[in-house]
Design a protein around this motif. Structure first.
Motif, PDB file in Angstrom:
ATOM      1  N   MET A   1       8.661 -13.913  15.465  1.00 57.08           N
ATOM      2  CA  MET A   1       8.575 -13.426  14.079  1.00 57.08           C
ATOM      3  C   MET A   1       7.631 -12.235  14.022  1.00 57.08           C
ATOM      4  N   ASP A   2       8.124 -11.137  13.493  1.00 56.07           N
ATOM      5  CA  ASP A   2       7.315  -9.933  13.417  1.00 56.07           C
ATOM      6  C   ASP A   2       6.339 -10.022  12.242  1.00 56.07           C
ATOM      7  N   LYS A   3       5.078  -9.726  12.508  1.00 54.29           N
ATOM      8  CA  LYS A   3       4.057  -9.857  11.468  1.00 54.29           C
ATOM      9  C   LYS A   3       3.706  -8.507  10.841  1.00 54.29           C
ATOM     10  N   LYS A   4       4.435  -7.461  11.210  1.00 55.93           N
ATOM     11  CA  LYS A   4       4.041  -6.137  10.730  1.00 55.93           C
ATOM     12  C   LYS A   4       4.264  -5.978   9.236  1.00 55.93           C
ATOM     13  N   LYS A   5       3.385  -5.226   8.623  1.00 55.60           N
ATOM     14  CA  LYS A   5       3.465  -5.025   7.189  1.00 55.60           C
ATOM     15  C   LYS A   5       3.935  -3.608   6.861  1.00 55.60           C
ATOM     16  N   LEU A   6       4.232  -3.402   5.584  1.00 53.18           N
ATOM     17  CA  LEU A   6       4.719  -2.112   5.105  1.00 53.18           C
ATOM     18  C   LEU A   6       3.758  -1.579   4.046  1.00 53.18           C
ATOM     19  N   ILE A   7       3.684  -0.239   3.946  1.00 57.16           N
ATOM     20  CA  ILE A   7       2.941   0.381   2.846  1.00 57.16           C
ATOM     21  C   ILE A   7       3.938   1.178   2.004  1.00 57.16           C
ATOM     22  N   GLY A   8       3.903   0.963   0.702  1.00 51.98           N
ATOM     23  CA  GLY A   8       4.738   1.734  -0.207  1.00 51.98           C
ATOM     24  C   GLY A   8       3.857   2.659  -1.040  1.00 51.98           C
ATOM     25  N   VAL A   9       4.265   3.922  -1.171  1.00 56.76           N
ATOM     26  CA  VAL A   9       3.513   4.902  -1.959  1.00 56.76           C
ATOM     27  C   VAL A   9       4.443   5.499  -3.007  1.00 56.76           C
ATOM     28  N   ASP A  10       4.032   5.420  -4.268  1.00 59.74           N
ATOM     29  CA  ASP A  10       4.816   5.971  -5.369  1.00 59.74           C
ATOM     30  C   ASP A  10       4.023   7.158  -5.932  1.00 59.74           C
ATOM     31  N   LEU A  11       4.447   8.348  -5.539  1.00 62.66           N
ATOM     32  CA  LEU A  11       3.715   9.565  -5.906  1.00 62.66           C
ATOM     33  C   LEU A  11       4.229  10.094  -7.241  1.00 62.66           C
ATOM     34  N   GLY A  12       3.354  10.107  -8.247  1.00 60.24           N
ATOM     35  CA  GLY A  12       3.740  10.621  -9.560  1.00 60.24           C
ATOM     36  C   GLY A  12       2.802  11.723 -10.021  1.00 60.24           C
ATOM     37  N   GLY A  13       3.133  12.347 -11.123  1.00 56.13           N
ATOM     38  CA  GLY A  13       2.361  13.477 -11.617  1.00 56.13           C
ATOM     39  C   GLY A  13       0.984  13.119 -12.161  1.00 56.13           C
ATOM     40  N   THR A  14       0.778  11.851 -12.559  1.00 56.91           N
ATOM     41  CA  THR A  14      -0.542  11.455 -13.070  1.00 56.91           C
ATOM     42  C   THR A  14      -1.246  10.442 -12.176  1.00 56.91           C
ATOM     43  N   THR A  15      -0.484   9.535 -11.554  1.00 57.41           N
ATOM     44  CA  THR A  15      -1.113   8.577 -10.628  1.00 57.41           C
ATOM     45  C   THR A  15      -0.304   8.450  -9.343  1.00 57.41           C
ATOM     46  N   ILE A  16      -1.012   8.037  -8.297  1.00 59.99           N
ATOM     47  CA  ILE A  16      -0.353   7.679  -7.036  1.00 59.99           C
ATOM     48  C   ILE A  16      -0.566   6.178  -6.878  1.00 59.99           C
ATOM     49  N   LYS A  17       0.535   5.428  -6.817  1.00 65.71           N
ATOM     50  CA  LYS A  17       0.435   3.973  -6.666  1.00 65.71           C
ATOM     51  C   LYS A  17       0.687   3.597  -5.208  1.00 65.71           C
ATOM     52  N   PHE A  18      -0.087   2.627  -4.752  1.00 64.65           N
ATOM     53  CA  PHE A  18       0.037   2.155  -3.373  1.00 64.65           C
ATOM     54  C   PHE A  18       0.245   0.648  -3.386  1.00 64.65           C
ATOM     55  N   ALA A  19       0.923   0.135  -2.372  1.00 65.78           N
ATOM     56  CA  ALA A  19       0.995  -1.323  -2.194  1.00 65.78           C
ATOM     57  C   ALA A  19       1.176  -1.638  -0.726  1.00 65.78           C
ATOM     58  N   ILE A  20       0.617  -2.762  -0.319  1.00 63.39           N
ATOM     59  CA  ILE A  20       0.866  -3.321   1.009  1.00 63.39           C
ATOM     60  C   ILE A  20       1.812  -4.490   0.806  1.00 63.39           C
ATOM     61  N   LEU A  21       2.913  -4.486   1.556  1.00 60.27           N
ATOM     62  CA  LEU A  21       3.937  -5.502   1.375  1.00 60.27           C
ATOM     63  C   LEU A  21       4.279  -6.166   2.711  1.00 60.27           C
ATOM     64  N   THR A  22       4.830  -7.358   2.611  1.00 58.85           N
ATOM     65  CA  THR A  22       5.407  -7.984   3.796  1.00 58.85           C
ATOM     66  C   THR A  22       6.770  -7.337   4.042  1.00 58.85           C
ATOM     67  N   THR A  23       7.352  -7.600   5.204  1.00 58.77           N
ATOM     68  CA  THR A  23       8.681  -7.040   5.482  1.00 58.77           C
ATOM     69  C   THR A  23       9.747  -7.703   4.606  1.00 58.77           C
ATOM     70  N   LYS A  24       9.377  -8.766   3.884  1.00 61.54           N
ATOM     71  CA  LYS A  24      10.318  -9.380   2.933  1.00 61.54           C
ATOM     72  C   LYS A  24      10.193  -8.756   1.543  1.00 61.54           C
ATOM     73  N   GLY A  25       9.255  -7.814   1.393  1.00 62.62           N
ATOM     74  CA  GLY A  25       9.123  -7.116   0.122  1.00 62.62           C
ATOM     75  C   GLY A  25       8.172  -7.778  -0.861  1.00 62.62           C
ATOM     76  N   ASP A  26       7.334  -8.682  -0.388  1.00 64.72           N
ATOM     77  CA  ASP A  26       6.348  -9.292  -1.291  1.00 64.72           C
ATOM     78  C   ASP A  26       5.049  -8.491  -1.263  1.00 64.72           C
ATOM     79  N   ILE A  27       4.566  -8.133  -2.450  1.00 62.97           N
ATOM     80  CA  ILE A  27       3.350  -7.316  -2.554  1.00 62.97           C
ATOM     81  C   ILE A  27       2.124  -8.188  -2.270  1.00 62.97           C
ATOM     82  N   GLN A  28       1.259  -7.710  -1.351  1.00 60.22           N
ATOM     83  CA  GLN A  28       0.036  -8.455  -1.020  1.00 60.22           C
ATOM     84  C   GLN A  28      -1.210  -7.779  -1.577  1.00 60.22           C
TER      85      GLN A  28
END
Ligand SMILES: [Zn+2]
Length: 322
Positions: A1-28
């Motif tokens: 089972m792979d334990k690697k995680k993902l980082i999602g970045v949502d770049l917008g004009g007023t804020t930049i949102k970040f999240a660390i997620l599992t490979t199943k898409g659950d936000i941690q």
């Protein structure tokens, strides 16, 4: 089972949102920073790198725990080169080497796509799209964006312009759009579009209406005010919502006639009007679709709200999971 995680970045004009997620898409973990668009947006990419590195330190994590970083960006994205140009709300006038800089600065593999496509991927994966292989997504915000997943693939087209539902022509003689064309869905179904329709209809409306009263008094009007008044049975507001719904039903009906997706997901600020809007769009959608499509393509409201961007962005990085 792979334990690697993902980082999602949502770049917008007023804020930049970040999240660390599992490979199943659950936000941690999730956090955000203000977007500093000064100096032609030259601080944005360094800020993203610093913020990721800072938070990995904070969470006592290291780069090798991550399969990849995915990012959704405004502007014209070159997915292969990992570059962005012409994101005017970020002040990015010249070519930005997002992939090269962020990979160098974080030591983590990086993938990028445009913000509407990324939101579509998010709603498809963890939201109203139910992880189906055929999902169309439209976002009704400041503008109208879209993204299409067909037979399991996000569509890009030859120039990356597939899924631009906002520029479907709903009235050949309609309002001039920012794109230079007339009568785009965006001119009537974005937040500013709804207000524009309200202003025009108010000019010809002779009856009693508090929406007309507010417009005549020069009050500031938003699409939310229009929908709230319609819900309170204001006759002019009801006419405006009916007209906007007809345009949406026409555009989305033709998307469905072309692609026959399982779900057409409606998101963005205007969709906060909820079932009140959805029911009215459905009425016209039924009118403008042929039977097999009407019976199988389902209109739904988005479910993820603000999180669609970071979740969809992280899904771009799934390609790096070994
Ligand atoms: Zn347009």
């Amino acid at each position: 089972m792979d334990k690697k995680k993902l980082i999602g970045v949502d770049l917008g004009g007023t804020t930049i949102k970040f999240a660390i997620l599992t490979t199943k898409g659950d936000i941690q973990q999730r956090w955000s920073v203000d977007t500093n668009i000064l100096d032609e947006g030259s601080h944005i990419i360094p800020d993203i790198i610093d913020s990721i590195n800072h938070h990995l330190d904070l969470f006592e994590m290291s780069a090798d725990q991550f399969a990849g970083i995915g990012m959704g960006s405004p502007g014209t994205v070159d997915r292969k080169a990992g570059t962005v140009i012409g994101a005017f709300n970020l002040n990015w006038k010249t070519l930005q080497q997002a992939k090269r800089e962020i990979e160098k600065g974080t030591g983590i593999a990086f993938a990028i796509d445009n913000d509407a496509n990324v939101a579509a991927l998010g709603e498809r994966w963890k939201g109203a799209g139910e992880n189906d292989a055929n999902v169309a997504f439209v976002t009704l915000g400041t503008g109208v964006g879209g993204g299409i997943i067909a037979d399991g693939h996000l569509l890009h087209g030859v120039a990356g312009s597939a899924g631009e539902i906002g520029h479907i022509t709903i009235d050949p003689n309609g309002y001039l759009c920012n794109c230079g064309k007339k009568g785009c869905l965006e001119t009537v179904a974005s937040a500013t579009g709804v207000v524009r329709v309200a202003r025009d209809m108010a000019e010809e409306y002779a009856g009693t209406s508090s929406l007309k009263q507010k417009l005549d008094d020069g009050e500031e009007i938003s699409s939310k005010i229009v929908f709230d008044l319609a819900k309170a049975n204001d006759p002019l507001a009801l006419m405006v919502v009916d007209k906007v719904s007809r345009y949406l039903g026409l555009a989305l009906g033709n998307v469905a006639n072309t692609l026959n997706p399982s779900y057409i997901v409606i998101g963005g600020g205007v969709s906060a009007a909820g079932k009140f809007l959805l029911d009215r769009v459905q009425k016209y959608f039924n009118l403008y679709t042929f039977p097999q499509v009407r019976d199988t393509s389902v209109l739904k409201l988005a479910e993820l709200g603000n999180e669609a961007g970071v979740i969809g962005a992280a899904s771009l990085a799934s390609q790096f999971v070994k």
